[in-house]
Design a protein around this motif. Structure first.
Motif, mmCIF file in Angstrom:
data_model
loop_
_atom_site.group_PDB
_atom_site.id
_atom_site.type_symbol
_atom_site.label_atom_id
_atom_site.label_comp_id
_atom_site.label_asym_id
_atom_site.label_seq_id
_atom_site.Cartn_x
_atom_site.Cartn_y
_atom_site.Cartn_z
ATOM 1 N N ILE A 41 0.833 -1.222 0.000
ATOM 2 C CA ILE A 41 0.000 0.000 0.000
ATOM 3 C C ILE A 41 0.857 1.258 0.000
ATOM 4 O O ILE A 41 0.375 2.337 -0.292
ATOM 5 C CB ILE A 41 -0.983 0.060 1.204
ATOM 6 C CG1 ILE A 41 -0.250 0.073 2.540
ATOM 7 C CG2 ILE A 41 -1.992 -1.084 1.143
ATOM 8 C CD1 ILE A 41 -1.154 0.295 3.752
ATOM 9 N N HIS A 42 2.174 1.092 0.282
ATOM 10 C CA HIS A 42 3.061 2.249 0.348
ATOM 11 C C HIS A 42 3.868 2.458 -0.935
ATOM 12 O O HIS A 42 4.682 3.374 -0.989
ATOM 13 C CB HIS A 42 4.024 2.109 1.530
ATOM 14 C CG HIS A 42 3.329 1.933 2.853
ATOM 15 N ND1 HIS A 42 2.382 2.816 3.325
ATOM 16 C CD2 HIS A 42 3.427 0.962 3.792
ATOM 17 C CE1 HIS A 42 1.934 2.390 4.496
ATOM 18 N NE2 HIS A 42 2.546 1.272 4.803
ATOM 19 N N TRP A 43 3.671 1.594 -1.939
ATOM 20 C CA TRP A 43 4.426 1.797 -3.184
ATOM 21 C C TRP A 43 3.729 1.291 -4.441
ATOM 22 O O TRP A 43 4.160 1.587 -5.549
ATOM 23 C CB TRP A 43 5.835 1.193 -3.079
ATOM 24 C CG TRP A 43 5.866 -0.251 -2.632
ATOM 25 C CD1 TRP A 43 5.957 -0.692 -1.349
ATOM 26 C CD2 TRP A 43 5.784 -1.415 -3.452
ATOM 27 N NE1 TRP A 43 5.927 -2.062 -1.316
ATOM 28 C CE2 TRP A 43 5.837 -2.529 -2.596
ATOM 29 C CE3 TRP A 43 5.697 -1.616 -4.836
ATOM 30 C CZ2 TRP A 43 5.783 -3.847 -3.075
ATOM 31 C CZ3 TRP A 43 5.656 -2.918 -5.320
ATOM 32 C CH2 TRP A 43 5.700 -4.022 -4.436
ATOM 33 N N ASN A 44 2.625 0.528 -4.281
ATOM 34 C CA ASN A 44 1.984 -0.081 -5.435
ATOM 35 C C ASN A 44 0.553 0.447 -5.561
ATOM 36 O O ASN A 44 -0.330 0.085 -4.797
ATOM 37 C CB ASN A 44 2.000 -1.604 -5.253
ATOM 38 C CG ASN A 44 1.410 -2.354 -6.438
ATOM 39 O OD1 ASN A 44 0.508 -1.859 -7.108
ATOM 40 N ND2 ASN A 44 1.917 -3.541 -6.679
ATOM 41 N N ALA A 48 -2.922 -0.594 -3.763
ATOM 42 C CA ALA A 48 -3.528 0.343 -2.806
ATOM 43 C C ALA A 48 -4.982 0.634 -3.175
ATOM 44 O O ALA A 48 -5.876 0.572 -2.322
ATOM 45 C CB ALA A 48 -2.718 1.639 -2.748
ATOM 46 N N THR A 49 -5.228 0.918 -4.440
ATOM 47 C CA THR A 49 -6.603 1.234 -4.837
ATOM 48 C C THR A 49 -7.475 -0.027 -4.771
ATOM 49 O O THR A 49 -8.672 0.055 -4.479
ATOM 50 C CB THR A 49 -6.655 1.859 -6.247
ATOM 51 O OG1 THR A 49 -5.987 0.989 -7.165
ATOM 52 C CG2 THR A 49 -5.982 3.217 -6.262
ATOM 53 N N GLY A 50 -6.851 -1.195 -4.974
ATOM 54 C CA GLY A 50 -7.581 -2.460 -4.892
ATOM 55 C C GLY A 50 -8.106 -2.764 -3.499
ATOM 56 O O GLY A 50 -9.079 -3.507 -3.343
ATOM 57 N N VAL A 51 -7.445 -2.220 -2.474
ATOM 58 C CA VAL A 51 -7.935 -2.432 -1.107
ATOM 59 C C VAL A 51 -8.728 -1.213 -0.602
ATOM 60 O O VAL A 51 -8.970 -1.084 0.594
ATOM 61 C CB VAL A 51 -6.807 -2.800 -0.113
ATOM 62 C CG1 VAL A 51 -6.164 -4.122 -0.504
ATOM 63 C CG2 VAL A 51 -5.760 -1.701 -0.008
#
Lengths: 142, 150
Positions: A41-44, A48-51
């Motif tokens: 969640i800190h680089w991808n 991140a948007t998927g979660v």
């Protein structure tokens, strides 16, 4: 420990010099490597948007590390921090637009304690959102 | 499923010693953009009364987060880490971490609560130098959001 700030010259309400800290995707990759926290969640962005996040977000611990700089720069000795705690209230969202985000930190003396210590309350915001709550440090002054 | 409050007080074995190196402190300080000489220059740190370069205040999380893996991945506790967010974090220092320290972390489940269907877990990490000297205590509060349908 040898803070350069004298307890007798500090009042409740004394403001520490505020600072702004820029955060880009490169910052987060560097912090991930140094800290060992590789949560995607800190680089991808896809992850991140998927979660359900609006975008990649900064590590809470990165924001916590930036905020205390306002205090340690004021103290002159980072070893004079006795306690430090924060609540993570909102994420710092870091878009991949070459600009990223900015964390704005202000702080003031909230209480004078025994043993020449003071409590400093911090305020950290990004994009208008308060990103740290209950953000407090107890420091040993000279 | 809610976490079992009988796990409160469970203590995990101390981690193997982590040796704090000057260059690791430098790497961490540079990653947070902080060039305070106390982190980078042993002479500057000594002038402040420290034995060697010291680490930034949040550095201990590097160790305590890793050590908390024992708790987070404890199959008996059954925490679903995919739904966990970091709620809050606190450090209480006896002294700053410094280069040359060999540090162990002992994790204790300090509290388990259920709030609005979310599990709230606080893990305390006691950080000691190999000599037995206490260095810092870290409190990490994690929130496991309720699964859909629960």
């Amino acid at each position: 420990m040898s803070a350069s700030v004298n307890y007798d010259q500090v009042e409740v309400g004394t403001e520490l010099p505020a600072q702004s800290f820029p955060v880009t995707r490169a910052t987060l990759v560097q912090y991930a490597g140094a800290s060992g926290d590789f949560n995607p969640i800190h680089w991808n962005e896809t992850f991140a948007t998927g979660v359900g996040l609006p975008n990649v977000i900064a590590h809470g611990m990165f924001t916590m590390a930036e905020a205390i700089r306002v205090v340690t720069d004021w103290l002159g000795d980072p070893g004079a921090v006795v306690e430090y705690g924060v609540r993570f209230t909102k994420p710092v969202v870091v878009p991949d637009d070459g600009v990223g985000a900015v964390i704005e930190v202000s702080a003031k003396v909230a209480a004078k304690l025994d043993d020449r210590r003071v409590r400093v309350d911090l305020l950290a915001t990004s994009g208008g959102d308060k990103v740290l709550g209950m953000s407090r440090a107890v420091v040993q002054l000279a | 499923m809610a976490l079992d409050p009988s796990f409160i007080g469970r203590t995990y074995p101390p981690t193997a010693p982590y040796e704090v190196g000057r260059e690791k402190i430098r790497e961490f300080a540079e990653a947070v953009g902080d060039t305070d000489p106390a982190y980078l220059d042993a002479e500057a740190a000594k002038a402040l009364g420290h034995q060697d370069v010291i680490a930034p205040p949040t550095f201990p999380f590097v160790l305590t987060y890793r050590a908390a893996g024992q708790v987070v991945n404890d199959p008996e506790l059954g925490l679903d880490f995919s739904r966990v967010v970091h709620g809050d974090q606190r450090f209480a220092y006896t002294r700053p971490v410094r280069a040359g320290d060999r540090l162990t972390v002992t994790c204790v489940i300090e509290s388990i609560k259920s709030l609005a269907g979310n599990d709230v877990l606080t893990v305390r990490g006691e950080v000691h130098e190999e000599s037995g000297e206490h260095v810092v205590t870290a409190h990490m509060m994690l929130v496991a959001r309720a699964a859909e349908g629960e």
